[in-house]
Scaffold this active site. Structure first.
Site, PDB file in Angstrom:
ATOM      1  N   GLU A 160       0.837  -1.237   0.037  1.00 10.76           N
ATOM      2  CA  GLU A 160       0.169   0.182   0.138  1.00 10.76           C
ATOM      3  C   GLU A 160       0.889   1.296  -0.112  1.00 10.76           C
ATOM      4  OE1 GLU A 160       0.240   2.117   2.900  1.00 10.76           O
ATOM      5  OE2 GLU A 160       1.383   0.521   3.952  1.00 10.76           O
ATOM      6  N   GLY A 266       9.296  12.744   9.494  1.00  7.61           N
ATOM      7  CA  GLY A 266       9.152  11.727  10.739  1.00  7.61           C
ATOM      8  C   GLY A 266       8.141  10.624  10.470  1.00  7.61           C
ATOM      9  N   CYS A 269       6.356   5.506   8.748  1.00 11.81           N
ATOM     10  CA  CYS A 269       6.914   4.871   7.718  1.00 11.81           C
ATOM     11  C   CYS A 269       8.261   5.170   6.975  1.00 11.81           C
ATOM     12  CB  CYS A 269       5.831   5.105   6.514  1.00 11.81           C
ATOM     13  SG  CYS A 269       4.215   4.129   6.984  1.00 11.81           S
TER      14      CYS A 269
HETATM   15  C1  UDX Z   1       4.564   7.967   3.847  1.00 12.46           C
HETATM   16  C2  UDX Z   1       4.553   7.973   2.271  1.00 12.46           C
HETATM   17  O1  UDX Z   1       4.145   9.207   1.535  1.00 12.46           O
HETATM   18  C3  UDX Z   1       3.227   7.034   1.885  1.00 12.46           C
HETATM   19  O2  UDX Z   1       3.258   6.834   0.328  1.00 12.46           O
HETATM   20  C4  UDX Z   1       3.683   5.516   2.637  1.00 12.46           C
HETATM   21  O3  UDX Z   1       2.522   4.589   2.427  1.00 12.46           O
HETATM   22  C5  UDX Z   1       3.741   5.648   4.260  1.00 12.46           C
HETATM   23  O4  UDX Z   1       4.651   6.839   4.356  1.00 12.46           O
HETATM   24  P1  UDX Z   1       3.059   9.387   5.751  1.00 12.46           P
HETATM   25  O5  UDX Z   1       3.849   8.451   6.712  1.00 12.46           O
HETATM   26  O6  UDX Z   1       1.597   9.670   5.928  1.00 12.46           O
HETATM   27  O7  UDX Z   1       3.183   8.551   4.289  1.00 12.46           O
HETATM   28  O8  UDX Z   1       3.852  10.854   5.673  1.00 12.46           O
HETATM   29  P2  UDX Z   1       4.150  11.765   4.460  1.00 12.46           P
HETATM   30  O9  UDX Z   1       2.957  12.671   4.238  1.00 12.46           O
HETATM   31  O10 UDX Z   1       4.738  11.234   3.019  1.00 12.46           O
HETATM   32  O11 UDX Z   1       5.319  12.861   5.290  1.00 12.46           O
HETATM   33  C6  UDX Z   1       6.418  12.194   5.908  1.00 12.46           C
HETATM   34  C7  UDX Z   1       7.099  13.384   6.638  1.00 12.46           C
HETATM   35  O12 UDX Z   1       7.800  14.139   5.635  1.00 12.46           O
HETATM   36  C8  UDX Z   1       6.327  14.130   7.546  1.00 12.46           C
HETATM   37  O13 UDX Z   1       7.188  14.439   8.585  1.00 12.46           O
HETATM   38  C9  UDX Z   1       6.578  15.623   6.682  1.00 12.46           C
HETATM   39  O14 UDX Z   1       6.318  16.944   7.475  1.00 12.46           O
HETATM   40  C10 UDX Z   1       7.886  15.489   6.026  1.00 12.46           C
HETATM   41  N1  UDX Z   1       7.873  16.208   4.803  1.00 12.46           N
HETATM   42  C11 UDX Z   1       7.250  15.855   3.711  1.00 12.46           C
HETATM   43  C12 UDX Z   1       8.927  17.261   4.602  1.00 12.46           C
HETATM   44  O15 UDX Z   1       9.614  17.524   5.486  1.00 12.46           O
HETATM   45  N2  UDX Z   1       8.913  17.761   3.393  1.00 12.46           N
HETATM   46  C13 UDX Z   1       8.299  17.605   2.282  1.00 12.46           C
HETATM   47  O16 UDX Z   1       8.607  18.087   1.328  1.00 12.46           O
HETATM   48  C14 UDX Z   1       7.202  16.537   2.401  1.00 12.46           C
END
Ligand code: UDX
Length: 441
Positions: A160, A266, A269
Site C-alpha cells: 500500500e 518523521g 513509515c
Molecule cells: C509516507 C508515504 O508518503 C506513503 O506513500 C507511505 O505509504 C507511508 O509513508 P506518511 O507517513 O503519511 O506517508 O507521511 P508523508 O505525508 O509522506 O510525510 C512524511 C514526513 O515528511 C512528514 O514528517 C512531513 O512533514 C515531511 N515532509 C514531507 C517534509 O519535510 N517535506 C516535504 O516536502 C514533504
C-alpha cells in the site's frame, strides 16, 4: 508489465487480518467495491469499538464508509480465525511490521497472523501481504504456511502507498497498483480485486514488489533530505530555498512534491522503511551511501533548530522554548518519530524548559510520550513567557496567529519556522525575529 485493471472481475470473499490503518482502510474500500469482506483483529478493545461503529484512526470519511458497508452486509468484524478464514478466496495480511532497536524488521506479528491463517485457509486460496516487509519475507511466509507437498496456497505481495490523513483517498484512487507473485495469473487476480480503479498495474515477482514499496518511501525521504541540504547552502549564500524548490519543481522530471525544506521527515513509515532497507543492504553486504546520507541529513535537521536557538539565545540552560505542533505532520495526531518530540527532548537535555501545543493532541497523550513537556491548550498560552518559539508542525491553526499578542506575552523575540510555513513579514511587524530554514532570514 503494465495495464489497466479488468473491470469485469467477480465479487470475491476476502478476509483482512489486522484492522489497523492499512487493514481497515483496505477492508472498507474492498467492501465498497462490492466484495464480501471479513476483517479480523485480535485486539479486543479495537474489535469492540469497530463492532459498535467506532473507528480509532483519524481518516476523513472512514467511519461513514465503514457503517455503510457493514449495514449493507458486505463488511463484518471478528477476532476468530476459524470464522474468518475457511471460506475466503483471498486473505490480506495487514499487521504491523515495526523495526526493533537494531533496525531489524520485527516480523513476530506477521508470523503469528500467518500461523493463525494457516490452520484454516482453504486450498487454492491466496495470501496477499499488504504489510510493508523486507525483500524475501514472502519466502518466509511460504515456509510458515507449510506450503509444500499437496498444499497449494498462492502468495502475493501488494504494497500500500497510503499517506496518513488521506489513506481512504489513496486506497480508493491509487496512483498505481503493484502486485508481486510467482505466477502472473495470481498477480492479475489480486489486481482485479480493485477492478473499478483506473490505475496502472505493475506486475512483478515477489521480491520486486517488496522492494518497490521500500524504495518509494526511501526516494521520498531522499528528496526531503536533498532539499534540506540545499537549504543549508541557501542560508550560506543568501538564497531562498522555497523559490529554489519552486523553480526546480516546474521541471516535470523533478516535480514540486517532497521539496519542502524544514526540520525533516518523521512518522511511522519513511524513517522505518529507510532503516529496514539499510538493514537489508548491510545483511547482504551492499553499500548504500545515498540512503545513509538521507538518514544522516534528517538527523542533522533536527539539531539545526537547536543550533539556531543557541546562536540567538546563548546558553539554552534556563531558557524557555515554546513548540508549536507535536505531530509528525499536520492532519494527524501521530507522534511516532516526530521531529517535534526529538527537538523537545534535545532542548530539555540542553537545560531548557519546553512548553508545547498541538491541535490534535491531548495533554495526557503529550505527557505520556514525553514527560518533559509542559502542554498548553493553544499557541498563545504555550508562547506566554517564552524566549523563543519553534513551529514544528505546519498546522493551518498556526498560519494566522495574532503575532502582536504573542510578542507582547513573550520574554524573548525569536521565532524559528521549522516548516517554512509562516509569513515572515507579519512576525517581524510584531517586533519579533523570524528565522526560517534556508529562507535567507
Ligand atoms: C509516507 C508515504 O508518503 C506513503 O506513500 C507511505 O505509504 C507511508 O509513508 P506518511 O507517513 O503519511 O506517508 O507521511 P508523508 O505525508 O509522506 O510525510 C512524511 C514526513 O515528511 C512528514 O514528517 C512531513 O512533514 C515531511 N515532509 C514531507 C517534509 O519535510 N517535506 C516535504 O516536502 C514533504
Amino acid at each position: 508489465m503494465s495495464g489497466i485493471v479488468n473491470k469485469s472481475a467477480d465479487i470475491r470473499k476476502i478476509a483482512v487480518v489486522g484492522a489497523g490503518y492499512v487493514g481497515l482502510v483496505s477492508s472498507v474500500c474492498l467492501s465498497e467495491l462490492g466484495h464480501e469482506v471479513i476483517c479480523l483483529d485480535i485486539d479486543r478493545e479495537r474489535l469492540t469499538k469497530l463492532l459498535s461503529g467506532e473507528v480509532d484512526i483519524a481518516e476523513p470519511g472512514i467511519a461513514e464508509w465503514m457503517t455503510r458497508n457493514a449495514e449493507a452486509g458486505r463488511l463484518s468484524f471478528t477476532d476468530d480465525y476459524r470464522k474468518a478464514i475457511p471460506d475466503v478466496d483471498f486473505v490480506l495480511i495487514c499487521v504491523d511490521t515495526p523495526v526493533d532497536a537494531f533496525a531489524e524488521p520485527d516480523l513476530r506479528n506477521l508470523r503469528a497472523a500467518v500461523y493463525g491463517v494457516a490452520d484454516y485457509i482453504s486450498d487454492g486460496a491466496c495470501i496477499v501481504l499488504r504489510s510493508t516487509v523486507p525483500p524475501g519475507t514472502s519466502q518466509l511466509v511460504s515456509g510458515w504456511l507449510g506450503n509444500s507437498g499437496n498444499r497449494s496456497i498462492s502468495i502475493a505481495v501488494q504494497p500500500e502507498f497510503f499517506q496518513e490523513g488521506r489513506a481512504l483517498e489513496d486506497c480508493w484512487n491509487p496512483i498505481r497498483i503493484v502486485v508481486g507473485s510467482e505466477k502472473e495469473e495470481t498477480a492479475l487476480l489480486v489486481a482485479n480485486l480493485w477492478k473499478t480503479r483506473e490505475a496502472p498495474v505493475v506486475v512483478t515477482d515477489l521480491a520486486t514488489a517488496e522492494m518497490i514499496k521500500q524504495a518509494s518511501n526511501a526516494f521520498l525521504a531522499t528528496k526531503i533530505s536533498f532539499i534540506n541540504d540545499i537549504a543549508g547552502i541557501c542560508d550560506a549564500v543568501g538564497a531562498d530555498i522555497d523559490k529554489v524548490a519552486e523553480g526546480m519543481g516546474h521541471d516535470p522530471r523533478i516535480g514540486f512534491s517532497y521539496l519542502k525544506a524544514g526540520i525533516g521527515f518523521g512518522g511511522s513509515c519513511l524513517p522505518k522503511d529507510l532503516r529496514a532497507l539499510l538493514h537489508t543492504a548491510a545483511s547482504k553486504g551492499v553499500a548504500v551511501q545515498q540512503l545513509e546520507a538521507t538518514i544522516a541529513v534528517n538527523e542533522r535537521q533536527r539539531e539545526i533548530v537547536l543550533r539556531i536557538l543557541s546562536e540567538h539565545l546563548g546558553n539554552l540552560t534556563r531558557s524557555s522554548i515554546a513548540i508549536l505542533g507535536l505531530a509528525f505532520k499536520p492532519g494527524t495526531s501521530d507522534l511516532r518519530d516526530s521531529p517535534a518530540i526529538a527537538l523537545a527532548e534535545s532542548l530539555a537535555l540542553a537545560g531548557a524548559t519546553v512548553s508545547a501545543t498541538d491541535p490534535a493532541i491531548s495533554s495526557e497523550i503529550a505527557l505520556r510520550v514525553s514527560g518533559i513537556l509542559k502542554f498548553s491548550p493553544d499557541a498563545y498560552s504555550a508562547a506566554n513567557g517564552a524566549d523563543g518559539i519553534v513551529l514544528a508542525t505546519d498546522w493551518e491553526e498556526f498560519k494566522n496567529l495574532d503575532w502582536q499578542r504573542i510578542a507582547d506575552s513573550m520574554a524573548g523575540k525569536i521565532v524559528v519556522d521549522g516548516r517554512n510555513y509562516l509569513e515572515a513579514s507579519r512576525i517581524e511587524t510584531a517586533g519579533l525575529k523570524y528565522i526560517g530554514i534556508g529562507r535567507n532570514s
